[in-house]
Design a protein around this motif. Sequence first.
Motif, PDB file in Angstrom:
ATOM      1  N   PRO A 146      98.377 -26.750  50.602  1.00 54.69           N
ATOM      2  CA  PRO A 146      97.356 -26.993  49.575  1.00 54.69           C
ATOM      3  C   PRO A 146      96.557 -28.255  49.894  1.00 54.69           C
ATOM      4  O   PRO A 146      97.127 -29.329  50.071  1.00 54.69           O
ATOM      5  CB  PRO A 146      98.175 -27.155  48.295  1.00 54.69           C
ATOM      6  N   LEU A 147      95.261 -28.110  50.001  1.00 54.71           N
ATOM      7  CA  LEU A 147      94.384 -29.241  50.304  1.00 54.71           C
ATOM      8  C   LEU A 147      93.904 -29.888  49.007  1.00 54.71           C
ATOM      9  O   LEU A 147      94.216 -29.428  47.916  1.00 54.71           O
ATOM     10  CB  LEU A 147      93.201 -28.755  51.141  1.00 54.71           C
ATOM     11  N   LEU A 148      93.133 -30.925  49.137  1.00 54.49           N
ATOM     12  CA  LEU A 148      92.607 -31.618  47.959  1.00 54.49           C
ATOM     13  C   LEU A 148      91.630 -30.738  47.197  1.00 54.49           C
ATOM     14  O   LEU A 148      90.868 -29.965  47.796  1.00 54.49           O
ATOM     15  CB  LEU A 148      91.907 -32.911  48.379  1.00 54.49           C
ATOM     16  N   ALA A 149      91.616 -30.882  45.881  1.00 52.13           N
ATOM     17  CA  ALA A 149      90.709 -30.102  45.033  1.00 52.13           C
ATOM     18  C   ALA A 149      89.252 -30.427  45.348  1.00 52.13           C
ATOM     19  O   ALA A 149      88.378 -29.563  45.195  1.00 52.13           O
ATOM     20  CB  ALA A 149      91.008 -30.366  43.565  1.00 52.13           C
ATOM     21  N   ASP A 150      88.975 -31.635  45.826  1.00 54.21           N
ATOM     22  CA  ASP A 150      87.606 -32.032  46.167  1.00 54.21           C
ATOM     23  C   ASP A 150      86.983 -31.151  47.250  1.00 54.21           C
ATOM     24  O   ASP A 150      85.774 -31.030  47.339  1.00 54.21           O
ATOM     25  CB  ASP A 150      87.570 -33.480  46.660  1.00 54.21           C
ATOM     26  N   TYR A 151      87.836 -30.534  48.080  1.00 57.49           N
ATOM     27  CA  TYR A 151      87.328 -29.711  49.183  1.00 57.49           C
ATOM     28  C   TYR A 151      86.836 -28.339  48.730  1.00 57.49           C
ATOM     29  O   TYR A 151      86.117 -27.661  49.467  1.00 57.49           O
ATOM     30  CB  TYR A 151      88.397 -29.505  50.255  1.00 57.49           C
TER      31      TYR A 151
ATOM     32  N   ASN B 279      83.386 -22.328  52.769  1.00 58.24           N
ATOM     33  CA  ASN B 279      82.541 -21.138  52.856  1.00 58.24           C
ATOM     34  C   ASN B 279      83.413 -19.933  52.457  1.00 58.24           C
ATOM     35  O   ASN B 279      84.598 -20.092  52.160  1.00 58.24           O
ATOM     36  CB  ASN B 279      81.937 -20.987  54.262  1.00 58.24           C
ATOM     37  N   SER B 280      82.849 -18.747  52.452  1.00 54.08           N
ATOM     38  CA  SER B 280      83.601 -17.566  51.988  1.00 54.08           C
ATOM     39  C   SER B 280      84.824 -17.305  52.869  1.00 54.08           C
ATOM     40  O   SER B 280      85.878 -16.884  52.380  1.00 54.08           O
ATOM     41  CB  SER B 280      82.696 -16.340  51.948  1.00 54.08           C
ATOM     42  N   HIS B 281      84.703 -17.565  54.151  1.00 49.78           N
ATOM     43  CA  HIS B 281      85.812 -17.391  55.098  1.00 49.78           C
ATOM     44  C   HIS B 281      86.956 -18.352  54.735  1.00 49.78           C
ATOM     45  O   HIS B 281      88.123 -17.975  54.717  1.00 49.78           O
ATOM     46  CB  HIS B 281      85.290 -17.660  56.516  1.00 49.78           C
ATOM     47  N   GLN B 282      86.624 -19.585  54.402  1.00 47.69           N
ATOM     48  CA  GLN B 282      87.635 -20.593  54.111  1.00 47.69           C
ATOM     49  C   GLN B 282      88.286 -20.385  52.739  1.00 47.69           C
ATOM     50  O   GLN B 282      89.445 -20.729  52.549  1.00 47.69           O
ATOM     51  CB  GLN B 282      87.016 -21.991  54.218  1.00 47.69           C
ATOM     52  N   HIS B 283      87.556 -19.790  51.808  1.00 47.02           N
ATOM     53  CA  HIS B 283      88.122 -19.521  50.481  1.00 47.02           C
ATOM     54  C   HIS B 283      89.253 -18.490  50.534  1.00 47.02           C
ATOM     55  O   HIS B 283      90.069 -18.417  49.615  1.00 47.02           O
ATOM     56  CB  HIS B 283      87.039 -19.031  49.515  1.00 47.02           C
TER      57      HIS B 283
ATOM     58  N   GLU C 221      89.976 -24.634  63.080  1.00 50.15           N
ATOM     59  CA  GLU C 221      91.182 -24.007  63.619  1.00 50.15           C
ATOM     60  C   GLU C 221      92.230 -23.820  62.518  1.00 50.15           C
ATOM     61  O   GLU C 221      92.876 -22.769  62.443  1.00 50.15           O
ATOM     62  CB  GLU C 221      91.764 -24.851  64.749  1.00 50.15           C
ATOM     63  N   LYS C 222      92.400 -24.837  61.659  1.00 51.32           N
ATOM     64  CA  LYS C 222      93.355 -24.716  60.548  1.00 51.32           C
ATOM     65  C   LYS C 222      92.991 -23.523  59.657  1.00 51.32           C
ATOM     66  O   LYS C 222      93.852 -22.746  59.264  1.00 51.32           O
ATOM     67  CB  LYS C 222      93.383 -25.994  59.718  1.00 51.32           C
ATOM     68  N   PHE C 223      91.701 -23.392  59.352  1.00 49.72           N
ATOM     69  CA  PHE C 223      91.277 -22.284  58.493  1.00 49.72           C
ATOM     70  C   PHE C 223      91.442 -20.939  59.187  1.00 49.72           C
ATOM     71  O   PHE C 223      91.727 -19.937  58.531  1.00 49.72           O
ATOM     72  CB  PHE C 223      89.839 -22.486  58.018  1.00 49.72           C
ATOM     73  N   ASP C 224      91.270 -20.907  60.510  1.00 46.43           N
ATOM     74  CA  ASP C 224      91.498 -19.663  61.244  1.00 46.43           C
ATOM     75  C   ASP C 224      92.963 -19.246  61.156  1.00 46.43           C
ATOM     76  O   ASP C 224      93.269 -18.066  60.948  1.00 46.43           O
ATOM     77  CB  ASP C 224      91.077 -19.806  62.710  1.00 46.43           C
ATOM     78  N   TYR C 225      93.870 -20.216  61.308  1.00 48.91           N
ATOM     79  CA  TYR C 225      95.300 -19.904  61.154  1.00 48.91           C
ATOM     80  C   TYR C 225      95.612 -19.471  59.725  1.00 48.91           C
ATOM     81  O   TYR C 225      96.377 -18.539  59.513  1.00 48.91           O
ATOM     82  CB  TYR C 225      96.168 -21.109  61.535  1.00 48.91           C
TER      83      TYR C 225
END
Length: 190
Positions: free
Chosen positions: A103-108, A113-117, A142-146
């Motif tokens: 879980p990342l920070l809520a600020d992010y 983008n739609s891919h990262q959501h 890379e983190k979001f791809d994983y």
Amino acid sequence: MYRSKGKRILDILMAATGLITSLPFFVLLPPVLWVYFKCNPFFTQQRPGHYGRLFTILKFRTMFPDGRPVCRFGKLLRKTSLDELPQFWNVLRGEMSIVGPRPLLADYLALYNSHQHLRHNVKPGITGLAQISGGNGLSWNEKFDYDRYYVESHSLSLDCRIIFTTFSKAFSLRKTDGTEVSPFNGNAVC
């Protein structure tokens, strides 16, 4: 079957086991942290969870409330991942899973983008595919791809692999040449 019910059963069993086996840390660390930091020994923060809903993540405190850099004791807790132990409570409460995107920070949230959501289509985890694949050494993309791969492909076998690799890395031994050897299988950790 695993995604609908099995994963939650595994989470409950592992979190309960984790809490029982780490009970000495829950007895010893809070008073030490209270004396050391002179405040609440637990750190809490709002983080986005499943479907982006906010929840309060629990950790042992590793830094002073006034924002001073992490002290030696805090660095030790982070290096050994002992600061993460209270997250077993988050798992038991159903806010987190043992395995999932961290879980990342809520600020992010506003920056995704739609891919990262897509990372929020599953519960966040104490450990995850990105963490065993390079962790902080990975780029943001890379983190979001994983994370996306995990969301699309999670299964019992993948979760077991991530859990095993997490334990292997946590309990690995360093040789004099700096390479890691896992006490579980005697091979270099991937």
